[in-house]
Design an enzyme around this catalytic site. Structure first.
Site, PDB file in Angstrom:
ATOM      1  N   HIS A   1       4.509   0.103   0.070  1.00  9.69           N
ATOM      2  CA  HIS A   1       5.357  -0.862   0.851  1.00  9.69           C
ATOM      3  C   HIS A   1       4.597  -2.151   1.636  1.00  9.69           C
ATOM      4  O   HIS A   1       3.738  -2.005   1.160  1.00  9.69           O
ATOM      5  CB  HIS A   1       6.614   0.142   1.328  1.00  9.69           C
ATOM      6  CG  HIS A   1       5.465   1.044   3.040  1.00  9.69           C
ATOM      7  ND1 HIS A   1       4.225   2.357   1.970  1.00  9.69           N
ATOM      8  CD2 HIS A   1       4.681   0.662   4.111  1.00  9.69           C
ATOM      9  CE1 HIS A   1       4.069   2.696   3.139  1.00  9.69           C
ATOM     10  NE2 HIS A   1       3.999   2.243   4.201  1.00  9.69           N
TER      11      HIS A   1
ATOM     12  N   ASP B   1       0.938   5.247   2.102  1.00  7.79           N
ATOM     13  CA  ASP B   1      -0.036   6.056   2.553  1.00  7.79           C
ATOM     14  C   ASP B   1      -0.765   6.705   2.663  1.00  7.79           C
ATOM     15  O   ASP B   1      -0.708   7.706   1.695  1.00  7.79           O
ATOM     16  CB  ASP B   1       0.634   6.648   4.109  1.00  7.79           C
ATOM     17  CG  ASP B   1       1.746   5.086   4.715  1.00  7.79           C
ATOM     18  OD1 ASP B   1       1.017   4.365   5.102  1.00  7.79           O
ATOM     19  OD2 ASP B   1       2.517   5.548   5.380  1.00  7.79           O
TER      20      ASP B   1
ATOM     21  N   HIS C   1       0.825  -1.048  -0.580  1.00  8.66           N
ATOM     22  CA  HIS C   1      -0.074  -0.118  -0.172  1.00  8.66           C
ATOM     23  C   HIS C   1       1.178   1.445  -0.036  1.00  8.66           C
ATOM     24  O   HIS C   1       2.375   0.767   0.384  1.00  8.66           O
ATOM     25  CB  HIS C   1      -1.060   0.052   1.124  1.00  8.66           C
ATOM     26  CG  HIS C   1       0.013  -0.161   2.821  1.00  8.66           C
ATOM     27  ND1 HIS C   1       0.401  -0.742   3.614  1.00  8.66           N
ATOM     28  CD2 HIS C   1       0.094   1.828   3.034  1.00  8.66           C
ATOM     29  CE1 HIS C   1       0.617  -0.613   4.659  1.00  8.66           C
ATOM     30  NE2 HIS C   1       0.609   1.048   4.325  1.00  8.66           N
TER      31      HIS C   1
END
Length: 335
Positions: free
Chosen positions: A277, A223, A221
């Site tokens: 990440h 952030d 994903h």
């Protein structure tokens, strides 16, 4: 009480070589088959103690453009404070399960704050090998102490002190990232919410897992925040997707890991990249991390900064209220 916390599952009669089916990721997501083990470049490390400020700014801009992530050493947050932050976090997760449940995220609550085991929606119905505690630490007007543990007794004091130190670091980060775009020092911060930027502390708890090759602590994903500033413990687990490869982030004692989030990618009109990440888990050891997410207020409208838009660089993103952006992302809806 229904046993749905990962920590509780691990504490029960879990077989040594098995995990529940809902935690097993599809083949193309499993760490055993997707992690690159050859020589790879390392995430940039930036020394805030370097007296050459222009060099630091250039390094941050390059890292944010090419990687979307960097580590900061000599950042100024006292090491003893970071150790205390980690200690009170560990002490909370060592509490009896029923005591942790006092702080559980209420079912159906619109807020993400509280103790829990899953954020957002997984289209495959899979679960993450992780529990968490999530709550705001700044500004004071947005803090809900309902979700701040009363045990350990020093939890509030430590988190309030850490919030003050984090504000200093964030102002420096946003200021220098703004200058790295050729803008005035305050422009990026104002674009992300100014003095109303919200600081959300999350403690991630990844218990030992008998099959770390099959599951993930958190799947891939970016952030949705503007920035994420994270303190890990010594157990490796953070992986970054770079040049088509999943590579391990090197653990540097005392360093802060800084993620460029979606909102800064939007504000920079794509110049800075939000880092893709994920988190792996360990067979023997508990991994923990303490990210602070920097988010605009819910009603704040975020879009490409006008200084970075011209006929040669048209806007790459829509202007949108942060609450609408986060709702769409958490529910896997089109933006």
């Amino acid at each position: 009480m229904e046993v749905d916390r990962v920590q509780a599952i691990v504490s029960s009669s879990l077989a040594e070589d098995k995990i529940p089916a809902e935690f097993i990721r599809p083949e193309d997501e499993r760490p055993a088959t997707t992690t690159f083990h050859g020589p790879t470049p390392e995430i940039p490390v930036i020394d805030f103690g370097d007296p050459d400020r222009e060099k630091v700014i250039r390094s941050m801009a390059d890292a944010s453009t090419e990687w979307g992530i960097f580590q900061v050493v000599n950042h100024g947050i006292p090491s003893h404070l970071i150790q205390r932050l980690q200690l009170v976090g560990r002490e909370f997760f060592d509490l009896p399960q029923e005591e942790k449940e006092v702080y559980a995220k209420p079912p159906g609550a619109p807020s993400i704050e509280g103790y829990g085991s899953k954020l957002g929606r997984d289209v495959n119905g899979k679960k993450n090998w992780a529990d968490y505690l999530f709550h705001r630490i700044w500004p004071p007007t947005r803090i809900n102490y309902q979700f701040w543990p009363k045990n350990p007794p020093s939890y509030r004091e430590v988190n309030e002190e850490y919030a003050q130190e984090m504000r200093k670091i964030v102002d420096k980060l946003l200021g220098w990232l703004s200058m790295g775009l050729g803008l005035e020092e305050n422009v990026l911060k104002q674009g992300a919410g100014g003095e109303e930027i919200e600081y959300l502390m999350k403690i991630n708890y990844y218990p030992p897992c008998p099959r770390p090759d099959l599951t993930l602590g958190v799947p891939s994903h970016t952030d949705l925040s503007a920035l994420t500033v994270l303190v890990p413990n010594q157990v490796h687990g953070l992986q970054v997707f770079k040049d088509g490869l999943w590579i391990d982030a090197k653990y540097i004692p005392g360093a802060l890991v800084v993620h460029i989030g979606d909102q800064i990618e939007i504000l920079s009109n794509g110049k800075y990249k939000a880092v893709l990440h994920r988190t792996t888990v360990d067979r023997e050891r508990t991994r923990m991390s303490w990210p602070v997410f920097l988010e605009p207020p819910a009603e704040y409208v975020v879009g490409p900064l006008p200084q970075l838009v011209d006929p040669q660089h048209p806007p790459q993103y829509k202007h949108k209220k942060f609450k609408d952006y986060s709702y769409c992302k958490l529910n896997k809806l089109p933006q």
